[in-house]
Design an enzyme around this catalytic site. Structure first.
Site, PDB file in Angstrom:
ATOM      1  N   HIS A 151      15.211  -3.221   8.595  1.00 52.30           N
ATOM      2  CA  HIS A 151      14.639  -4.498   8.193  1.00 52.30           C
ATOM      3  C   HIS A 151      15.148  -5.594   9.110  1.00 52.30           C
ATOM      4  O   HIS A 151      16.298  -5.559   9.544  1.00 52.30           O
ATOM      5  CB  HIS A 151      15.031  -4.831   6.741  1.00 52.30           C
ATOM      6  CG  HIS A 151      14.155  -5.873   6.138  1.00 52.30           C
ATOM      7  ND1 HIS A 151      14.383  -7.209   6.311  1.00 52.30           N
ATOM      8  CD2 HIS A 151      13.018  -5.764   5.410  1.00 52.30           C
ATOM      9  CE1 HIS A 151      13.435  -7.881   5.696  1.00 52.30           C
ATOM     10  NE2 HIS A 151      12.593  -7.039   5.152  1.00 52.30           N
TER      11      HIS A 151
ATOM     12  N   ASP B  96       9.932  -0.343   0.951  1.00 48.95           N
ATOM     13  CA  ASP B  96       8.824   0.603   1.030  1.00 48.95           C
ATOM     14  C   ASP B  96       9.247   2.062   0.927  1.00 48.95           C
ATOM     15  O   ASP B  96       8.396   2.941   0.820  1.00 48.95           O
ATOM     16  CB  ASP B  96       8.055   0.397   2.355  1.00 48.95           C
ATOM     17  CG  ASP B  96       7.372  -0.952   2.395  1.00 48.95           C
ATOM     18  OD1 ASP B  96       6.787  -1.332   1.375  1.00 48.95           O
ATOM     19  OD2 ASP B  96       7.420  -1.622   3.444  1.00 48.95           O
TER      20      ASP B  96
ATOM     21  N   HIS C  22       5.051  -3.596   8.556  1.00 44.16           N
ATOM     22  CA  HIS C  22       5.188  -4.519   7.408  1.00 44.16           C
ATOM     23  C   HIS C  22       4.805  -3.724   6.150  1.00 44.16           C
ATOM     24  O   HIS C  22       5.327  -2.642   5.912  1.00 44.16           O
ATOM     25  CB  HIS C  22       4.277  -5.717   7.694  1.00 44.16           C
ATOM     26  CG  HIS C  22       4.475  -6.932   6.850  1.00 44.16           C
ATOM     27  ND1 HIS C  22       5.473  -7.066   5.922  1.00 44.16           N
ATOM     28  CD2 HIS C  22       3.770  -8.114   6.799  1.00 44.16           C
ATOM     29  CE1 HIS C  22       5.388  -8.259   5.342  1.00 44.16           C
ATOM     30  NE2 HIS C  22       4.360  -8.915   5.849  1.00 44.16           N
TER      31      HIS C  22
END
Ligand code: CMC
Length: 430
Positions: free
Chosen positions: A308, A365, A267
């Site tokens: 994802h 990210d 995450h």
């Protein structure tokens, strides 16, 4: 018009059951299985919630195939370009873009709740100097539930609003204090005349010894990153906040549970892992080796910042962050070979059959750490930055859930596949 339903047939007994279908504004329809157990004696089984909507929500919509992200209906690209983080936080919390007076009031309230109770400082002393700042965040944010007794009646809408304001306001102060603790510098008090992100930079980088001036490029870049991280519908940490909150738990404790969930490398913890990975790859000539590792099912290595659950297309946030990377590095006149390396890694991965077939694209990210690094933020603070921004989303979801009269405690079922009932065996007979 007759209601849309789906009929399930049990091929063992031939029995059928008709289940209503729920439609949202956008997104696939959902089969309402809430009465399935009572009426047909079945649970549903969906590990990792691949096909399960855990709630209805009016906050955020993601179209993973198109690579689209909307906050309260507004495209993320427009918000990143035209809005600022506090306005987005207002939008998430209250459901509409603020009028100028509403914005001014909100900004005033947030920027005048930035200090924490002075005794909260003592908590930091309990942590080792090298504690991970996310560990400190979990503890200190949770500890706020021991301080603000005037705002913990979750059934009172005014209390909920005060708690939401406090959380959004105090997160940067706690985050900066975690950082200062880790480097052994004195805490810097907030400055309410600065912007939300300007104040955070001030608390992170000022010292009592000399004046500190906020760099407007850094301030705006951080603001864009915060807008992009503010919410992302029912991700693991938001679902954690909702589940914790569904029992009527204290909001500060609920957000602390969200921080704990965010920390995981699958995450929000991925932003820190990306930089470690790029550091380890070190040079363009080693990329092929790491791509091969990522594809090898016997190797636990994954390309961090890639893939994802929802996006099967380019994560729209990653696109915006990549552009912001260019802008920030150019404005700050930084030549970071890591950015080159990241772009080359993306290019090589995106032309590889393995990543193409699985629709694995860079996620939020992948590039964010390069910006944080350019702003002087250390790697172990990256996920803390994410947590500050996501607090707006967490507390908005919590507020939405508690304010919904239909909400009930979240209590998933399970399929028990342990030992069948058996009698206790005395130690001498085992
Ligand atoms: N590198 C290599 N293979 C991957 C990766 C990756 N980063 N991500 C997914 N795969 C493969 C996976 O092995 C699987 O292959 P197969 O079908 O052969 O078994 C397939 O792609 C589907 O992956 P999954 O693990 O079933 O997908 P998921 O939806 O359960 O997991 C994810 C999503 C984000 C946890 C995963 O893609 C991942 O671990 N990525 C790296 C960590 C990361 O960047 N996390 C940040 C997510 S975005 C921001 C946030 O949530 O905070």
């Amino acid at each position: 018009m007759s209601q849309h339903t789906v009929t399930l047939t049990d091929n063992k007994t031939g029995k059928t059951i008709e289940l209503p279908v729920v439609e949202g504004t956008h997104g696939p329809p959902a089969i309402d299985v809430s009465k399935l157990y009572r009426e047909a004696g079945f649970f549903t089984y969906d590990p990792g919630f691949l096909s399960t909507a855990s709630c209805t929500s009016q906050l955020t919509f993601i179209d993973g195939n198109k690579g689209q992200l909307l906050y309260r209906g507004y495209p993320i690209e427009q918000l990143a370009e035209k809005s600022n983080f506090l306005e987005v936080a207002y939008l998430l919390l209250y459901g509409h873009l603020p009028k100028p007076t509403e914005y001014d009031n909100f900004e005033h309230v947030i920027m005048h709740h930035t200090m924490f109770n002075e005794t909260v400082k003592n908590f930091f002393d309990g942590f080792r100097y090298d504690a991970h700042p996310m560990a400190i965040m979990v503890g200190v944010v949770g500890s706020l539930s021991a301080f603000y007794h005037d705002s913990t009646d979750v059934n009172n809408a005014v209390h909920r609003e005060i708690a939401a304001h406090r959380l959004i306001a105090k997160m940067p102060t706690i985050a900066a204090a975690s950082y200062k603790h880790s480097i052994g510098e004195p805490f810097i008090y907030p400055r309410n005349d600065l912007s939300y992100t300007g104040n955070l930079l001030h608390m992170l980088f000022a010292t009592p010894c000399e004046p500190y001036e906020v760099n407007p490029v850094a301030e705006r870049a951080l603001d864009i990153l915060f807008i992009l991280h503010a919410d992302h519908e029912q991700n693991a940490s938001t679902s954690t906040v909702r589940l914790s909150g569904s029992s009527g738990a204290d909001p500060f404790a609920c957000v602390s549970s969200g921080i704990a969930s965010l920390w995981g490398p699958a995450h929000g913890g991925a932003n820190e892992e990306v930089l470690k990975m790029l550091d380890e790859i070190g040079d363009v000539k080693h990329i092929d080796k790491y791509i091969a590792k990522a594809k090898d099912k016997d190797d636990p290595f994954r390309l961090m910042g890639f893939g994802h659950r929802v996006y099967k297309n380019y994560d729209p946030r990653a696109k915006l962050i990549r552009q912001t990377c260019y802008d920030v590095l150019e404005s700050l006149k930084i030549n970071d070979p890591m950015f080159e390396l990241a772009m080359r890694l993306e290019e090589i991965a995106r032309s590889d059959e393995y990543f193409i077939k699985r629709n694995l694209y860079p996620n939020v990210d992948f590039y964010s750490g390069i910006i944080y690094k350019a702003l002087g933020i250390p790697t172990n603070m990256f996920t803390v930055m994410f947590a500050i921004a996501r607090t707006a989303g967490w507390i908005s979801h919590w507020t939405e859930m508690i304010g919904d009269p239909a909400h009930r405690i979240g209590r998933p079922r399970q399929i028990y596949n342990g030992a069948a009932m058996r009698d206790f065996v005395m130690p001498e007979d085992r």
